[in-house]
Structures are given as C-alpha cells and as structure tokens.
Design a protein around this motif. Structure first.
Motif: not given
Lengths: 209, 209
Positions: B34-55
């Motif tokens: 959902v965060v990825a969609a809201e930010a307009g980026v792919s899920l992978r990108l979110v994972q790339y910039y933040f290795h884990t959700k806690d981060e």
DNA sequence: CAGGATCTGATACAACCGTATCACCAGTCT
DNA sequence: AGACTGGTGATACGGTTGTATCAGATCCTG
C-alpha cells in the motif's frame, strides 16, 4: 431452551482472553486463533459464540468499560465519609491513573482500542461514546458544588476546569504507559493541581479499603 | 559514488507516503504494498530503500518528529515580540493541539504510532524518547522565569505545573481526535487554565503569521 | 569499450488472517 | 423411538502479509 453450557460464561471467558492479549501484546496480536488458544478453546468455538471478529471486539470493549466503571465506583465509595466534592474528584481521577496492576491493565487495554477507534470511527458510535461526556459533567457538578461552598475560587469555570483535569489525567496516564514517568510521579502531578484547585488543605488519602 | 536518483529524496517520498496512510487509515493499513502504491513506486523500490519494514517505520517516525519540531519553532518564533514566558508556553502548547489541518495530521499520525510503541517498547529506546522530557523541562524553565518575575504564584511548582499542562494538552488532543470535542473547544479549555496560571491578563494571540 | 556498481521490475514464497463448510456427538422433546 | 437442535472438532478457502530471488536495465569508471 436447554443449553449444556452457560453461554454468558463462555463468552466472558473468550472476551477476557481477548482483553488479556490486548493488554500484553496489543490488539493487532489478538487474532481469532490466538484468542482461542489463550482462552483454551478451539477456534470453532470462538466463531460459534462470536459470529464475527467485530462482534468479539465490541463485546470485549463493553466488558472492559464495565470493569472500569466498577473500579471507579469502588474508589468513590471508599473516598471517605462523608464524601465531599474534593474527595470524590480525587477518587475518580486517581482511579483512572495507571498506578496499580489493575488500572495499568485497564488503561493499557483502552489504549489498545484507541487507535482502532481512530481508524474506524463507526466503532465509537456503536459503543457508549457518551460515557466520557457523562463523567466530565459529573466532575463539573462536583466542582460547581465546591465553588458554591467556597472551597474553589469563583474564577474557575466548572466545565472548563473539569475538562482540563480529566484531559490532564488521561495525558498523565499515557505518559506512564509510555514509560516516561512512574505512576507515583503522575499522581504527584495530579495532586499538586488538585491542591492548587481546592485549598492547600487536608491530607490526600487514596485507594479503597 | 554516482547515483541516478537522489536517495534521500526517494526515501523521503516513500516515508511521506507511509505517514499519509498512517494519518488517514492508521498504521495497521500501511503495508509495504500500500505504501508503494501511495508513493507511486514499485514494491521492490520500497524494499530497496528500506531493507525491512521496521526500518521504514523508524525513518518515517523520525521525519514526523522533525516536522513537529519545525512547527513548534515556527509558532514560538511568531509568539510575539518580545517573547515572554506566557506567550512562549501558550505557543508551544497550542501548536501541539489539533486545531488546524497540519496539527491534526501530525497528532493523528503520532497517535497511530502510540499503540505500536506500547506493544513494542524497544522502538521507544531507538527513537528519541528523551524529546518529550526536554520539552517538559523547557516549559518548566519558562514557568520558573514567570514565577520569579511575579507573573505566576510562588505556590506553583514549576516542574509539576509544566508536566500537568503538557499532559493536559496531550489529553485534550486525544479527545479532539476521538471526536469528543472540537479543536476550538480544546483550545478554550487550555486557555482557561493558562489564564488561571498566569494573571487573567492580556489577549491570547495564536497561530503564526 | 568492457566491467562492475547502481537501480528497477516481475514473481515466488511461506505464514497468517478471518471466515466458511462438512461431519459428528449428545442431549431434549414429541 | 426418532427427529431435531445445540455444541464441537477438523479442515479448507481465498486473500494479504513481509521478505526473498532472479533478471534485466542504466550509468560511471578504468
């Protein structure tokens, strides 16, 4: 109309398990399966007595609210005889503050429900939202009485003062739960403000029995 | 050391999306997808910039905290010149209260984080928990100054008074978020108590610019 | 120009969620 | 006695979660 087991008792058993988990691990950890395990019953049973999770959540919240009311009644009753406005106000506010195990449990569980209500405002209507308002006006009534008997300055607005005191107590409770200060420290803050509101008078006895 | 895009900017973009969701739908709705969609980026990108959700959660919280500090600074700066203790205290507390869109957003998002901290106390240490303590002692300092200049009664303990006011403001904020009262009503309660603390004096100007 | 770091997409994974279904047992009532 | 209902267990379903993997771009550097 014959039932092998007592429905109410079973529902209470399950709802209590839910509250216990909400207290110790937060509401988001309280899945149906976890609740079932905590209550020592099967998942099917939880589903049987509560058709949906919302129903369980609401039932447990109602029980929690009832527990808090019982506690407050107990503290008011033990507030000293004869009861005067000051002792009543002190008793009510102190009973909300997370100072002992029971109040810490209740406050923490309420906090767990708080964010749920924020993201799902429809729950608030369903549950007795009118309750905190009733409490606030009851406090205002006490303060107004104290003002007429001269124990409280005429400059104080009863409603605004009551609202402020209640909000302060809630805020202090949050800080205790957040580990920012101890329950005793919070009580000291509250007492100081009550001393300032009423005269610098008498000793402050607390806790029932 | 060459990067096609600005890392910090991307992280901010994603973290802001998280905060936006936490504000409108609560933190439990803020999944990585959902965060990825809201930010307009792919899920992978979110994972790339933040290795884990806690981060991601922690980074967003830090940004939120920074936003609140900026807001408070702005309100203090606009508190009137020359600044006196009363105007400073009033500015700080009013800036926390959810009265306008920005403060409502900040307060609501903080509330979303609150229960998370309760069930996972380790997060509190990681984040600057010392901050509210600093704020409280800063308020106490202002009150002590006002006490020495005679604007506040000598009977008031600066630390206890500051703690009480801050707790009251937080509590009022909660009640506004819970829909129990309007932001204006909360501000009226706060003002009444500030009037009572300092003299019944001057007008209360609020909000910067 | 080759090579390696930086960045992005698509997809898979195992775990868990709330809810539903099917079958079975034990009492009660007619 | 036999049908019916309340209570219980086991298991399955579709969906979502956080995280991991495999591949392919794009660009700077030597």
């Amino acid at each position: 109309m014959s039932t092998r087991v007592d429905h109410e008792q079973r529902r209470a058993q399950i709802a209590e398990a839910l509250l216990r988990i909400a207290d110790t691990q937060g509401l988001q950890a309280a899945s149906m399966r976890v609740v079932a395990a905590e209550a020592g019953v099967s998942l099917r049973l939880v589903q049987y007595y509560f058709h949906t999770k919302d129903e369980l959540l609401m039932d447990a919240l109602a029980r929690l609210s009832a527990q808090l009311q019982v506690r407050m009644q107990k503290w008011i009753a033990a507030a000293g005889s004869p009861p005067n406005p000051r002792s009543i106000v002190t008793a009510i506010l102190s009973s909300i503050l997370p100072t002992d195990a029971e109040s810490r449990r209740i406050t923490r569980t309420y906090a767990a429900y708080y964010t749920l209500v924020l993201s799902e405002p429809r729950l608030a209507e369903q549950h007795g939202t009118t309750y905190p308002d009733m409490l606030e006006s009851f406090l205002a009534k006490q303060i107004r009485a104290a003002r007429q008997s001269g124990d409280v300055s005429a400059e104080r607005d009863p409603e605004l003062t009551a609202a402020g005191l209640l909000a302060m107590t809630n805020g202090l409770g949050s800080s205790v739960l957040g580990g920012q200060r101890s329950g005793e420290a919070a009580l000291a803050v509250l007492s100081h403000h009550l001393d300032e509101l009423f005269g610098p008078a008498a000793a402050t006895d607390l806790s029932p029995r």
